[in-house]
Design a protein around this motif. Structure first.
Motif, PDB file in Angstrom:
ATOM      1  N   ARG A 168       0.689  -1.266   0.062  1.00  0.00           N
ATOM      2  CA  ARG A 168      -0.059   0.006  -0.033  1.00  0.00           C
ATOM      3  C   ARG A 168       0.840   1.386  -0.005  1.00  0.00           C
ATOM      4  N   GLY A 169       2.238   1.342   0.182  1.00  0.00           N
ATOM      5  CA  GLY A 169       3.126   2.346  -0.010  1.00  0.00           C
ATOM      6  C   GLY A 169       3.799   2.673   1.129  1.00  0.00           C
ATOM      7  N   ARG A 170       5.172   2.704   0.996  1.00  0.00           N
ATOM      8  CA  ARG A 170       6.054   3.028   2.345  1.00  0.00           C
ATOM      9  C   ARG A 170       7.317   3.890   1.583  1.00  0.00           C
ATOM     10  N   VAL A 171       7.893   4.920   2.372  1.00  0.00           N
ATOM     11  CA  VAL A 171       9.144   5.321   2.169  1.00  0.00           C
ATOM     12  C   VAL A 171      10.081   4.744   2.947  1.00  0.00           C
ATOM     13  N   VAL A 172      11.234   4.183   2.098  1.00  0.00           N
ATOM     14  CA  VAL A 172      12.052   2.963   2.783  1.00  0.00           C
ATOM     15  C   VAL A 172      13.560   3.682   2.873  1.00  0.00           C
ATOM     16  N   ALA A 173      13.790   4.652   2.088  1.00  0.00           N
ATOM     17  CA  ALA A 173      15.189   5.418   1.932  1.00  0.00           C
ATOM     18  C   ALA A 173      15.088   6.798   1.570  1.00  0.00           C
ATOM     19  N   ARG A 174      16.250   7.370   1.530  1.00  0.00           N
ATOM     20  CA  ARG A 174      16.522   8.824   0.886  1.00  0.00           C
ATOM     21  C   ARG A 174      17.930   8.745   0.417  1.00  0.00           C
ATOM     22  N   LEU A 175      18.221   9.629  -0.710  1.00  0.00           N
ATOM     23  CA  LEU A 175      19.481   9.643  -1.246  1.00  0.00           C
ATOM     24  C   LEU A 175      19.775  10.991  -1.691  1.00  0.00           C
ATOM     25  N   THR A 176      21.185  11.375  -1.389  1.00  0.00           N
ATOM     26  CA  THR A 176      21.704  12.748  -1.504  1.00  0.00           C
ATOM     27  C   THR A 176      22.901  12.575  -2.341  1.00  0.00           C
ATOM     28  N   THR A 177      23.110  13.961  -2.758  1.00  0.00           N
ATOM     29  CA  THR A 177      24.450  13.841  -3.547  1.00  0.00           C
ATOM     30  C   THR A 177      25.236  15.514  -3.190  1.00  0.00           C
ATOM     31  N   ALA A 178      26.462  15.643  -3.239  1.00  0.00           N
ATOM     32  CA  ALA A 178      26.657  17.012  -3.149  1.00  0.00           C
ATOM     33  C   ALA A 178      27.674  17.312  -4.445  1.00  0.00           C
ATOM     34  N   ASP A 179      27.553  16.116  -5.393  1.00  0.00           N
ATOM     35  CA  ASP A 179      28.239  16.096  -6.607  1.00  0.00           C
ATOM     36  C   ASP A 179      27.385  16.295  -7.698  1.00  0.00           C
ATOM     37  N   SER A 180      27.879  15.871  -8.808  1.00  0.00           N
ATOM     38  CA  SER A 180      27.011  16.024 -10.153  1.00  0.00           C
ATOM     39  C   SER A 180      25.815  14.985 -10.184  1.00  0.00           C
ATOM     40  N   SER A 181      24.849  15.087 -11.037  1.00  0.00           N
ATOM     41  CA  SER A 181      23.613  14.360 -11.062  1.00  0.00           C
ATOM     42  C   SER A 181      23.866  12.975 -11.575  1.00  0.00           C
ATOM     43  N   TYR A 182      22.693  12.235 -11.077  1.00  0.00           N
ATOM     44  CA  TYR A 182      22.630  10.525 -11.496  1.00  0.00           C
ATOM     45  C   TYR A 182      21.141  10.504 -11.747  1.00  0.00           C
TER      46      TYR A 182
END
Length: 218
Positions: free
Chosen positions: A114-128
């Motif tokens: 039914r839906g869950r947030v499981v993690a987050r991602l961040t970068t201070a570098d270039s995009s992916y």
């Protein structure tokens, strides 16, 4: 014979009481994020509206302890087979993944579907871009099961509304083939497949979630 008990100084007793109170508050806060997302958020996500998911994801605690998450330079290139003589793979941006602090305690697949947030991602570098990761941004990893196709899907959501979601097939599986393993903490990792970078996270008390192949999963 009488029993004698050591006297506890008043200052030590007060310190112990404060410590117990702090532990109780921390434990209560830890248990609070296990509650499922609001029904309005889940319903909107099922119909392709993820603005509420991002707003909700911002309120969640993420495990920032060393070893819980992962930080790596991710691979870029289009020909990444190790046996290919003309492979153009190279190291790309430095990206951090952190698990949602209670995702490992999600009780069953019905709740996860039914839906869950499981993690987050961040970068201070270039995009992916293929993981919807951008500098000075936070990307949230949402998992649910599509009502239209019945397939598990991973939705990678930028916190900036002008950037559309990235959809991937999601895979969940028991945490250990030889028998159930009960997780005791949240863990998230980058994994290298034969061709590309993948994500892995504890998303059930007895299971894990991975990204599947890119596809038209909506």
């Amino acid at each position: 014979m009488s029993l004698r008990f050591p006297m506890i100084p008043a200052a030590a007793a007060l310190a112990a009481a404060a410590l117990l109170q702090a532990c109780r508050v921390e434990r209560d806060e830890y248990a609070g994020s296990l509650a499922p997302p609001p029904e309005s958020v889940r319903a909107a996500a099922a119909h392709g509206d993820f603005a509420g998911v991002v707003a909700y994801a911002r309120t969640l605690p993420y495990d920032t302890l060393h070893g819980s998450g992962d930080r790596q330079r991710l691979m870029v290139g289009t020909r990444c087979a190790p046996w290919s003589k003309d492979s153009d793979c190279r190291y790309g941006p430095l990206v951090t993944i952190q698990p949602e602090r209670d995702a490992w305690r999600i009780p069953d697949t019905l709740d996860l579907a039914r839906g869950r947030v499981v993690a987050r991602l961040t970068t201070a570098d270039s995009s992916y871009a293929k993981l919807n990761v951008w500098p000075s941004d936070t990307t949230y990893w949402w998992v649910d099961r599509s009502r239209e196709s019945g397939q598990w899907r991973a939705v990678l959501l930028s916190s900036r509304p002008e950037r559309p979601p990235v959809f991937r097939k999601a895979l969940w599986h028991p945490s250990e083939r030889g028998g159930p393993r009960v997780w005791r903490q949240a863990i998230a990792r980058f994994e290298w497949s034969d061709k590309d970078e993948e994500l892995w996270v504890t998303c059930l008390i007895l299971g894990c979630c991975r990204l599947g192949d890119p596809g038209e999963v909506q």
